[in-house]
Design a protein around this motif. Structure first.
Motif, short mmCIF file in Angstrom:
data_model
loop_
_atom_site.label_atom_id
_atom_site.label_comp_id
_atom_site.label_asym_id
_atom_site.label_seq_id
_atom_site.Cartn_x
_atom_site.Cartn_y
_atom_site.Cartn_z
N THR A 2 0.85 -1.18 0.00
CA THR A 2 0.00 0.00 0.00
C THR A 2 0.89 1.23 0.00
O THR A 2 2.04 1.20 0.42
N ASP A 3 0.34 2.35 -0.51
CA ASP A 3 1.09 3.59 -0.53
C ASP A 3 1.52 4.00 0.86
O ASP A 3 2.55 4.65 1.05
N ASP A 4 0.75 3.60 1.87
CA ASP A 4 1.07 3.98 3.25
C ASP A 4 2.36 3.35 3.72
O ASP A 4 3.01 3.85 4.64
N LYS A 5 2.76 2.24 3.11
CA LYS A 5 3.98 1.54 3.52
C LYS A 5 5.16 1.85 2.61
O LYS A 5 6.27 1.36 2.85
N ARG A 6 4.97 2.62 1.58
CA ARG A 6 6.05 2.91 0.63
C ARG A 6 6.92 4.06 1.17
O ARG A 6 6.43 5.15 1.45
N ILE A 7 8.21 3.78 1.32
CA ILE A 7 9.17 4.78 1.77
C ILE A 7 10.08 5.15 0.60
O ILE A 7 10.67 4.27 -0.03
N ARG A 224 7.87 6.16 11.61
CA ARG A 224 6.80 5.66 12.50
C ARG A 224 5.68 6.68 12.65
O ARG A 224 4.51 6.33 12.81
N SER A 225 6.05 7.97 12.59
CA SER A 225 5.05 9.02 12.80
C SER A 225 4.42 9.52 11.52
O SER A 225 3.59 10.43 11.55
N GLY A 226 4.85 8.99 10.36
CA GLY A 226 4.18 9.36 9.13
C GLY A 226 5.04 9.89 8.00
O GLY A 226 4.55 10.11 6.90
N LYS A 256 13.95 -5.33 8.71
CA LYS A 256 13.46 -5.24 10.09
C LYS A 256 12.04 -4.69 10.19
O LYS A 256 11.48 -4.64 11.29
N THR A 257 11.46 -4.24 9.08
CA THR A 257 10.14 -3.62 9.13
C THR A 257 9.28 -4.13 7.98
O THR A 257 9.76 -4.84 7.10
N ASP A 258 8.02 -3.75 7.97
CA ASP A 258 7.14 -4.10 6.86
C ASP A 258 6.98 -2.93 5.88
O ASP A 258 6.12 -2.96 5.00
N TYR A 259 7.83 -1.90 6.02
CA TYR A 259 7.83 -0.82 5.04
C TYR A 259 8.54 -1.28 3.77
O TYR A 259 9.38 -2.19 3.79
N VAL A 260 8.23 -0.65 2.66
CA VAL A 260 8.77 -1.07 1.36
C VAL A 260 9.47 0.11 0.70
O VAL A 260 8.95 1.22 0.68
N THR A 261 10.63 -0.14 0.16
CA THR A 261 11.35 0.88 -0.60
C THR A 261 11.46 0.44 -2.06
O THR A 261 10.96 -0.62 -2.42
#
Length: 532
Positions: A2-7, A224-226, A256-261
């Motif tokens: 999701t876009d929310d997890k895209r870094i 973490r804060s957005g 280490k996280t569920d964020y995606v680059t």
């Protein structure tokens, strides 16, 4: 995903990293690093500041071809009293061959008054119309909110007003900068969270400096804060204490996280090589203790650790080194056990029965030598030679009969005080005696040249070998001039780089031992055969 997890990853090595004391990139350096970052999967590569210096001007005149990353030019808001159309700094950004622009502006009222000398309201206008001008001339314009965290803590209403001015100008990202690097993670998390609540329709980025050793932690706290864009540099390069280390951030986010680059699993395996690319371009040693990519990141020294790692690496490794392009290293030292030795022998391609008594003899030999002062945890070439000699696996390329080194300090014909070193070396090469004399810049250089002078006619492969680094450590300073000395020599050539060690109460003797090992290892690795 999701876009929310895209870094999104924004690299500032070529601009902010160039602020590092002692760092000067050439145009070719910048091109190579930019292309390395592009291969890695970074989203934005900031190339520098057009108009600031000849190097950046040349770089932006012929920018590198990037397949993935957006090429970014950096600049500042217009000057007081000028319109955006009539500002030379903004003109340089507009004319730069870049996809996007990142514009720095003041957000701390203290700096608005001290550095700019304008009213708070005029600064807001400078931000708003400068961003609008760049947005009209580039595909993307970002606002770099300088000193944002200090400004927010001093006058939060004004700091937020600066962000809103950039938002009104059409900024694609609002970059919150901890310019002085003094903000702690809990403060970053709280302030970024507040910004995201007040500006829910804006995309927030973080740009952290490392003056409290918290730049990576602050960047993760902001995520973490957005915050959804992280700015940093390769290996944490940057002025003062550096910037957030993008290498560590990429690995931590991926593993280490569920964020995606934008970095794929395959690209992640290039992380160490891209980190090394920067060090090679700067002609400096890579940091061995660097997280994820350092030579020591997955190095195991104690025998108990090695035994457990051989059974299951998870026992002492938080991630698989292969994932970031690194390798596991089993270090040989006085803390070594059989597991260390067997693992290292296996790496060198040496097959031996684990129950062979020679393994025990090698363990004891290493412990005895390290008690005397040898260090095999870094001098792996000397360790390999020691092991192979015990196993009878090293040819006798040459034998030292004697050497003599003399220093002559005198006044020359021009009235200058000079010191000259001369070395005489007697060797036996397959029973044939040789004697050579050479002068050098110091006794070790003279000794090295005399050795090569004898050996080159027989082993021409040594022509490509170079002494890269020479380190001396006094092991027993309490003994004064009779102290035991350890010499570490790093050599380089077509066989890569290798380190050898010598120990003696005589520094020249210790140097010869390290030099002799370096030459022998080179000859063995290039499969040289002693003359018959």
């Amino acid at each position: 995903m999701t876009d929310d997890k895209r870094i999104y990853l924004f690299d500032s090595t070529l601009r902010d990293g160039a602020q590092t004391n002692g760092v000067d990139f050439t145009v070719s350096d910048k091109t190579a690093i930019a292309q390395g970052l592009d291969r890695l999967g970074v989203d934005y590569v900031e190339g520098g500041w057009p108009g600031a210096n000849p190097t950046d001007n040349a770089f932006f005149a012929e920018p590198p071809e990037l397949k993935h990353a957006r090429f970014v030019a950096f600049g500042m808001t217009r000057r007081s009293g000028r319109s955006p159309d009539n500002d030379p700094g903004l003109a340089a950004l507009v004319n730069a061959k870049s996809d996007a622009a990142c514009l720095v502006g003041k957000t701390w009222d203290f700096h608005v008054d001290l550095a700019l000398g304008v009213s708070n309201e005029e600064n807001l206008e400078m931000i708003r119309d400068s961003i609008a001008h760049l947005q009209a001339n580039k595909s993307e314009a970002m606002f770099d909110a300088e000193h944002f965290f200090d400004g927010f803590k001093s006058n939060r209403d004004y700091a937020m007003a600066c962000l809103r001015a950039a938002q009104e100008g059409g900024a694609s990202w609002l970059v919150l900068c901890d310019t002085n690097g003094g903000t702690l993670p809990h403060e970053v998390e709280e302030i970024v969270g507040e910004v995201c609540r007040q500006l829910p329709d804006s995309r927030i980025a973080i740009h952290a400096h490392n003056d409290t050793e918290n730049a990576v932690a602050n960047s993760l706290a902001a995520v973490r804060s957005g915050a959804r864009q992280i700015q940093g540099t390769l290996n944490g390069l940057g002025e003062r204490c550096g910037n957030a280390n993008l290498v560590s951030l990429i690995a931590s986010l991926a593993l280490k996280t569920d964020y995606v680059t934008g970095v794929s699993d395959e690209q992640l395996k290039q992380l160490k090589s891209v980190s090394r690319l920067l060090d090679e371009r700067l002609n400096r040693m890579s940091q061995k203790s660097a997280a994820y990519v350092g030579d020591n990141a997955f190095a195991h020294k104690g025998g108990l650790h090695v035994s457990a790692v051989e059974k299951d690496p998870r026992s002492y490794e938080h991630v698989n080194p292969d994932l970031v392009g690194n390798v596991r290293r089993i270090v040989v030292s006085d803390q070594a056990g059989r597991a260390n030795i067997l693992s290292r022998l296996n790496e060198f391609g040496i097959e031996i029965d684990p129950k062979d008594e020679k393994v025990n003899r090698l363990v004891e030999e290493i412990k005895e030598r390290e008690f005397y002062g040898y260090a095999y945890d870094t001098a792996e070439a000397s360790f390999e030679l020691l092991a192979r000699r015990l196993l009878g696996d090293i040819p006798e390329y040459f034998t030292l009969q004697r050497f003599r080194v003399m220093d002559d300090r005198r006044w020359n014909a021009r009235g200058e005080l000079v010191t000259e070193s001369e070395a005489t070396v007697n060797l036996s090469i397959n029973g044939e005696a040789t004697m050579t004399v050479a002068e050098g810049n110091g006794p070790v250089d003279a000794l090295d040249k005399a050795l090569r002078k004898s050996l080159l006619p027989v082993y021409p492969v040594l022509e490509t070998m170079r002494l890269m680094d020479y380190k001396v450590r006094i092991l027993t300073p309490q003994d004064g001039t009779e102290a035991v000395t350890r010499v570490m020599i790093e050599s380089g050539g077509r066989s890569g780089r290798w380190i050898t060690v010598g120990v003696s109460a005589n520094i020249i003797d210790a140097s010869f031992n390290a030099l002799s090992d370096a030459i022998t290892w080179k000859l063995f690795r290039t499969s040289q055969t002693p003359p018959q």
